[in-house]
Write a protein that holds these residues in place. Structure first.
Motif: not given
Ligand SMILES: [Zn+2]
Length: 183
Positions: A22-44
């Motif tokens: 889940a951490l790697m996924r969050a980092n990927e979401l951030l790197a790809s510029g998907n900020y809302p999804a990355a925020a949700e992933a980091y919050e979880q």
């Protein structure tokens, strides 16, 4: 009997902590510029770390807040940022708190969110213990080292003022706890 090692070098394997997918996924979401999804992933991840008493929760909340701000979700971002800062304050991590609050305020100012930045700065001022002064030796090696921009283990973005240095050349990733070699 002693056997000569083969000429081909085996892969050097460092002892790595298990990286949560889940951490790697969050980092990927951030790197790809998907900020809302990355925020949700980091919050979880942050809530999970908090529930399990892991020290990475503060950094994960700060990162979630950063992503919320990048996504234009300012109130949610402020909630996450304050949560991360409050955890650092509760643990008495003053140098980290100072760095994190200054970075948050600078990020907010850079986006024109001056009222929010001022709120963080005012909170910092009343939260830091009296007489706490920033010493030049705060959690950083005497000579600045170049960190890789992302953690080689989990892919999280790294900043010199957010890592703990275990020696002059080795920093600890604030997300996964992995050792990161600086140059
Ligand atoms: Zn990492």
């Amino acid at each position: 009997m002693f056997r000569r090692r083969p000429f081909v070098r085996p892969f050097r394997r460092a002892v790595m902590p298990a990286i949560p997918p889940a951490l790697m996924r969050a980092n990927e979401l951030l790197a790809s510029g998907n900020y809302p999804a990355a925020a949700e992933a980091y919050e979880q991840l942050a809530r999970g770390a908090q529930t399990r008493g892991l020290p990475h929760d503060a950094q994960l909340f700060l990162q979630a807040g950063r992503c919320r701000i990048l996504a234009g979700q300012i109130p949610a971002g402020m909630t996450d940022l304050k949560q991360g800062l409050a955890i650092l304050a509760a643990r008495g991590r003053w140098p980290r708190l100072l760095n994190a609050a200054r970075r948050a305020a600078a990020d907010l100012n850079a986006r024109g969110l001056t009222a929010e930045a001022a709120e963080i700065e005012a909170w910092l001022k009343q939260t830091l213990p009296a007489g706490f002064a920033e010493s030049p030796a705060v959690a950083a090696p005497a000579r600045p080292r170049l960190l890789p921009t992302a953690c080689p283990a989990c892919g999280a973005p790294l900043h010199a003022d957010e890592v703990e240095w275990s020696d002059e050349f080795t920093a600890e990733c604030p997300y996964c706890g992995g050792a990161v070699r600086a140059e």
